[in-house]
Scaffold this motif. Structure first.
Motif, PDB file in Angstrom:
ATOM      1  N   ALA A   1      12.190  35.893 -27.559  1.00  9.27           N
ATOM      2  CA  ALA A   1      11.543  36.529 -28.752  1.00  9.27           C
ATOM      3  C   ALA A   1      10.869  37.484 -27.976  1.00  9.27           C
ATOM      4  CB  ALA A   1      10.996  35.579 -28.934  1.00  9.27           C
ATOM      5  N   ASP A   2       9.779  37.768 -26.656  1.00 10.64           N
ATOM      6  CA  ASP A   2       8.980  38.141 -26.106  1.00 10.64           C
ATOM      7  C   ASP A   2       9.798  39.580 -26.455  1.00 10.64           C
ATOM      8  OD1 ASP A   2       7.005  36.288 -26.603  1.00 10.64           O
ATOM      9  OD2 ASP A   2       7.646  36.317 -24.702  1.00 10.64           O
ATOM     10  N   ARG A   3      10.948  40.319 -25.635  1.00 11.37           N
ATOM     11  CA  ARG A   3      11.763  41.131 -25.677  1.00 11.37           C
ATOM     12  C   ARG A   3      11.659  41.722 -27.491  1.00 11.37           C
ATOM     13  NH1 ARG A   3      16.247  41.572 -21.180  1.00 11.37           N
ATOM     14  NH2 ARG A   3      14.425  41.428 -19.357  1.00 11.37           N
ATOM     15  N   GLY A   4      11.789  40.427 -28.242  1.00 13.24           N
ATOM     16  CA  GLY A   4      12.650  41.064 -29.873  1.00 13.24           C
ATOM     17  C   GLY A   4      13.592  41.012 -30.132  1.00 13.24           C
ATOM     18  N   TRP A   5      14.265  40.401 -29.488  1.00 14.87           N
ATOM     19  CA  TRP A   5      15.361  39.569 -29.893  1.00 14.87           C
ATOM     20  C   TRP A   5      15.088  38.386 -31.307  1.00 14.87           C
ATOM     21  CZ3 TRP A   5      19.871  38.675 -27.206  1.00 14.87           C
ATOM     22  CH2 TRP A   5      20.357  40.005 -25.750  1.00 14.87           C
ATOM     23  N   ASP A   6      16.381  38.773 -32.246  1.00 15.69           N
ATOM     24  CA  ASP A   6      16.407  37.879 -33.294  1.00 15.69           C
ATOM     25  C   ASP A   6      17.211  36.128 -32.773  1.00 15.69           C
ATOM     26  OD1 ASP A   6      15.321  38.907 -35.367  1.00 15.69           O
ATOM     27  OD2 ASP A   6      17.209  40.686 -35.715  1.00 15.69           O
ATOM     28  N   LEU A   7      16.411  35.497 -32.682  1.00 15.14           N
ATOM     29  CA  LEU A   7      17.055  33.830 -32.352  1.00 15.14           C
ATOM     30  C   LEU A   7      17.504  32.790 -33.128  1.00 15.14           C
ATOM     31  CD1 LEU A   7      14.485  33.597 -29.147  1.00 15.14           C
ATOM     32  CD2 LEU A   7      17.467  35.001 -29.293  1.00 15.14           C
ATOM     33  N   VAL A   8      18.052  32.280 -33.228  1.00 18.81           N
ATOM     34  CA  VAL A   8      17.924  30.789 -33.919  1.00 18.81           C
ATOM     35  C   VAL A   8      18.467  29.843 -32.398  1.00 18.81           C
ATOM     36  CG1 VAL A   8      20.099  28.985 -35.031  1.00 18.81           C
ATOM     37  CG2 VAL A   8      19.729  31.870 -35.866  1.00 18.81           C
ATOM     38  N   VAL A   9      17.065  29.462 -32.628  1.00 14.50           N
ATOM     39  CA  VAL A   9      17.410  27.812 -31.581  1.00 14.50           C
ATOM     40  C   VAL A   9      17.909  26.360 -31.933  1.00 14.50           C
ATOM     41  CG1 VAL A   9      16.101  29.264 -30.007  1.00 14.50           C
ATOM     42  CG2 VAL A   9      15.024  28.174 -32.143  1.00 14.50           C
ATOM     43  N   ASP A  10      18.153  25.589 -31.726  1.00 14.60           N
ATOM     44  CA  ASP A  10      18.539  23.885 -31.624  1.00 14.60           C
ATOM     45  C   ASP A  10      17.643  23.309 -30.777  1.00 14.60           C
ATOM     46  OD1 ASP A  10      19.831  23.510 -29.882  1.00 14.60           O
ATOM     47  OD2 ASP A  10      21.062  22.493 -31.601  1.00 14.60           O
ATOM     48  N   ALA A  11      17.498  21.806 -31.240  1.00 18.65           N
ATOM     49  CA  ALA A  11      17.172  20.397 -30.899  1.00 18.65           C
ATOM     50  C   ALA A  11      17.018  19.667 -31.440  1.00 18.65           C
ATOM     51  CB  ALA A  11      15.417  20.770 -29.503  1.00 18.65           C
ATOM     52  N   ARG A  12      17.559  18.979 -30.835  1.00 18.07           N
ATOM     53  CA  ARG A  12      17.343  16.917 -31.841  1.00 18.07           C
ATOM     54  C   ARG A  12      15.505  17.391 -31.998  1.00 18.07           C
ATOM     55  NH1 ARG A  12      20.280  13.287 -27.574  1.00 18.07           N
ATOM     56  NH2 ARG A  12      19.759  14.326 -26.543  1.00 18.07           N
ATOM     57  N   GLY A  13      14.703  17.229 -31.892  1.00 18.37           N
ATOM     58  CA  GLY A  13      13.308  16.874 -32.248  1.00 18.37           C
ATOM     59  C   GLY A  13      12.852  18.039 -32.285  1.00 18.37           C
TER      60      GLY A  13
ATOM     61  N   MET B   1      18.399  45.357 -32.960  1.00 21.17           N
ATOM     62  CA  MET B   1      17.789  43.994 -32.690  1.00 21.17           C
ATOM     63  C   MET B   1      18.570  43.579 -32.389  1.00 21.17           C
ATOM     64  SD  MET B   1      14.526  42.185 -34.156  1.00 21.17           S
ATOM     65  CE  MET B   1      13.777  44.011 -34.103  1.00 21.17           C
ATOM     66  N   PRO B   2      19.160  43.295 -30.715  1.00 22.34           N
ATOM     67  CA  PRO B   2      20.276  41.872 -30.283  1.00 22.34           C
ATOM     68  C   PRO B   2      19.532  40.549 -31.151  1.00 22.34           C
ATOM     69  CG  PRO B   2      18.705  42.248 -28.431  1.00 22.34           C
ATOM     70  CD  PRO B   2      18.330  43.324 -29.985  1.00 22.34           C
ATOM     71  N   ALA B   3      20.820  39.953 -31.184  1.00 24.75           N
ATOM     72  CA  ALA B   3      20.375  38.153 -32.102  1.00 24.75           C
ATOM     73  C   ALA B   3      21.319  37.365 -31.207  1.00 24.75           C
ATOM     74  CB  ALA B   3      21.092  38.182 -32.316  1.00 24.75           C
ATOM     75  N   ALA B   4      21.357  36.045 -30.931  1.00 29.60           N
ATOM     76  CA  ALA B   4      21.052  34.871 -29.967  1.00 29.60           C
ATOM     77  C   ALA B   4      21.086  33.848 -30.468  1.00 29.60           C
ATOM     78  CB  ALA B   4      20.445  35.169 -28.434  1.00 29.60           C
ATOM     79  N   ILE B   5      22.128  32.917 -29.747  1.00 32.42           N
ATOM     80  CA  ILE B   5      21.527  31.118 -30.508  1.00 32.42           C
ATOM     81  C   ILE B   5      21.438  30.623 -28.780  1.00 32.42           C
ATOM     82  CG2 ILE B   5      23.006  28.874 -31.059  1.00 32.42           C
ATOM     83  CD1 ILE B   5      24.803  30.732 -32.962  1.00 32.42           C
ATOM     84  N   ILE B   6      20.821  30.075 -29.040  1.00 32.65           N
ATOM     85  CA  ILE B   6      19.936  29.396 -27.725  1.00 32.65           C
ATOM     86  C   ILE B   6      20.264  27.779 -27.776  1.00 32.65           C
ATOM     87  CG2 ILE B   6      18.208  28.633 -26.102  1.00 32.65           C
ATOM     88  CD1 ILE B   6      17.640  31.739 -26.455  1.00 32.65           C
ATOM     89  N   THR B   7      20.696  26.769 -27.378  1.00 33.38           N
ATOM     90  CA  THR B   7      21.010  25.572 -27.787  1.00 33.38           C
ATOM     91  C   THR B   7      19.531  25.032 -26.926  1.00 33.38           C
ATOM     92  OG1 THR B   7      22.692  24.509 -26.505  1.00 33.38           O
ATOM     93  CG2 THR B   7      22.385  25.415 -28.854  1.00 33.38           C
ATOM     94  N   GLY B   8      19.167  23.491 -27.188  1.00 29.93           N
ATOM     95  CA  GLY B   8      18.337  22.772 -26.720  1.00 29.93           C
ATOM     96  C   GLY B   8      17.154  23.336 -26.028  1.00 29.93           C
ATOM     97  N   ALA B   9      16.547  24.341 -26.759  1.00 31.63           N
ATOM     98  CA  ALA B   9      15.342  24.991 -26.969  1.00 31.63           C
ATOM     99  C   ALA B   9      14.179  24.174 -26.547  1.00 31.63           C
ATOM    100  CB  ALA B   9      15.343  26.398 -27.847  1.00 31.63           C
ATOM    101  N   SER B  10      14.203  23.200 -27.393  1.00 34.83           N
ATOM    102  CA  SER B  10      12.365  22.329 -27.536  1.00 34.83           C
ATOM    103  C   SER B  10      11.550  22.161 -26.386  1.00 34.83           C
ATOM    104  CB  SER B  10      12.710  21.459 -28.397  1.00 34.83           C
ATOM    105  OG  SER B  10      13.441  19.552 -27.382  1.00 34.83           O
ATOM    106  N   LYS B  11      12.046  22.441 -25.315  1.00 32.97           N
ATOM    107  CA  LYS B  11      11.726  22.329 -23.508  1.00 32.97           C
ATOM    108  C   LYS B  11      12.472  22.333 -22.958  1.00 32.97           C
ATOM    109  CE  LYS B  11      11.235  17.964 -24.731  1.00 32.97           C
ATOM    110  NZ  LYS B  11      11.693  16.466 -24.476  1.00 32.97           N
ATOM    111  N   GLY B  12      11.988  22.397 -21.112  1.00 36.46           N
ATOM    112  CA  GLY B  12      12.408  23.400 -20.585  1.00 36.46           C
ATOM    113  C   GLY B  12      12.496  24.208 -20.992  1.00 36.46           C
ATOM    114  N   PHE B  13      14.231  24.692 -19.826  1.00 36.44           N
ATOM    115  CA  PHE B  13      14.682  26.371 -19.310  1.00 36.44           C
ATOM    116  C   PHE B  13      15.044  26.385 -21.486  1.00 36.44           C
ATOM    117  CE2 PHE B  13      18.489  29.136 -18.770  1.00 36.44           C
ATOM    118  CZ  PHE B  13      17.569  29.607 -17.848  1.00 36.44           C
ATOM    119  N   GLY B  14      15.217  25.558 -21.394  1.00 33.91           N
ATOM    120  CA  GLY B  14      15.655  26.171 -23.139  1.00 33.91           C
ATOM    121  C   GLY B  14      14.928  27.200 -23.675  1.00 33.91           C
ATOM    122  N   ARG B  15      13.873  25.999 -23.775  1.00 36.76           N
ATOM    123  CA  ARG B  15      12.292  27.229 -24.237  1.00 36.76           C
ATOM    124  C   ARG B  15      12.395  27.965 -23.991  1.00 36.76           C
ATOM    125  NH1 ARG B  15       7.494  22.917 -25.157  1.00 36.76           N
ATOM    126  NH2 ARG B  15       7.321  23.439 -23.091  1.00 36.76           N
ATOM    127  N   ALA B  16      12.028  27.818 -22.042  1.00 34.29           N
ATOM    128  CA  ALA B  16      11.245  29.180 -22.254  1.00 34.29           C
ATOM    129  C   ALA B  16      12.532  30.742 -21.901  1.00 34.29           C
ATOM    130  CB  ALA B  16      11.103  29.060 -19.993  1.00 34.29           C
TER     131      ALA B  16
END
Length: 214
Positions: free
Chosen positions: A22-34, A1-16
């Motif tokens: 995630a819908d494709r089954g990726w393992d993700l680590v996401v962050d944001a200040r909020g 299973m592919p894995a990714a880090i996405i920063t700034g994922a609480s809203k906008g483009f990062g969240r989308a």
């Protein structure tokens, strides 16, 4: 299973983007200040949420250490700077430095931390048309994204096994874009979800490293 880090994922483009992967089954680590906004995004079971600021070295280490391997790093988190955007002659230099810390130094530092796990993976540095067009009032944010573009280009030369993309999503209907144009109606801008397929195409097809727009 592919894995990714996405920063700034609480809203906008990062969240989308996080929802799409995630819908494709990726393992993700996401962050944001909020932290609360991250929780409310409801990404699903394969997504690890680590609230924090990408300018914090310990937080960057936590992001990279959360995954045993890494196929994709998306540096999406950005700082706009003062709103409304000031002219360069009046730009507070402490604010200017903070924009560069978030938009240039932090992405490079995260790349440096993650390189040993990326192998022949993909790095996406989210750019802007302000990196290539001289818009009045965009000297801070625009020049920081221009620097990030150059980092992307040089990194691709130095690490030819990687696919390094400076991706310009264009104008979108986001909180950051609204902050850049206070009081203006930006409802004619496209939703971030409509831009995500252009980046997914890059990830799927892996064209040569370079600067791409949606």
């Amino acid at each position: 299973m592919p894995a990714a880090i996405i920063t700034g994922a609480s809203k906008g483009f990062g969240r989308a983007l996080a929802h799409a992967l995630a819908d494709r089954g990726w393992d993700l680590v996401v962050d944001a200040r909020g932290a609360e906004a991250l929780k409310q995004a409801d990404f699903g079971p394969n997504v690890t949420i680590i609230p924090g600021d990408v300018t914090d070295p310990e937080h960057r280490a936590d992001l990279v250490d959360a995954l045993p391997k890494l196929d994709l790093l998306v540096n999406n988190a950005s700082a706009l700077g003062p709103s409304p955007q000031p002219a360069l002659a009046d730009y507070p230099l402490d604010e200017f430095a903070r924009v560069y810390e978030a938009n240039v130094l932090a992405p490079l530092a995260l790349i440096q931390r993650a390189l040993s796990k990326l192998d022949s993976g993909i790095i996406v540095n989210v750019s802007s048309d302000a990196a290539v067009e001289a818009y009045e009032g965009w000297g801070g944010y625009g020049s920081s994204k221009a620097a990030l573009d150059r980092i992307s280009a040089v990194l691709a030369v130095e690490h030819p096994s990687l696919h390094v993309y400076a991706f310009d999503p264009g104008d979108m209907r986001t909180d950051m874009h609204q902050a850049a144009f206070p009081g203006q109606d930006i409802s004619d801008r496209p939703e971030p979800e409509t831009v995500v397929p252009a980046l997914l195409k890059l990830i799927d097809e892996r064209p040569p490293s370079g600067r791409y727009t949606r």
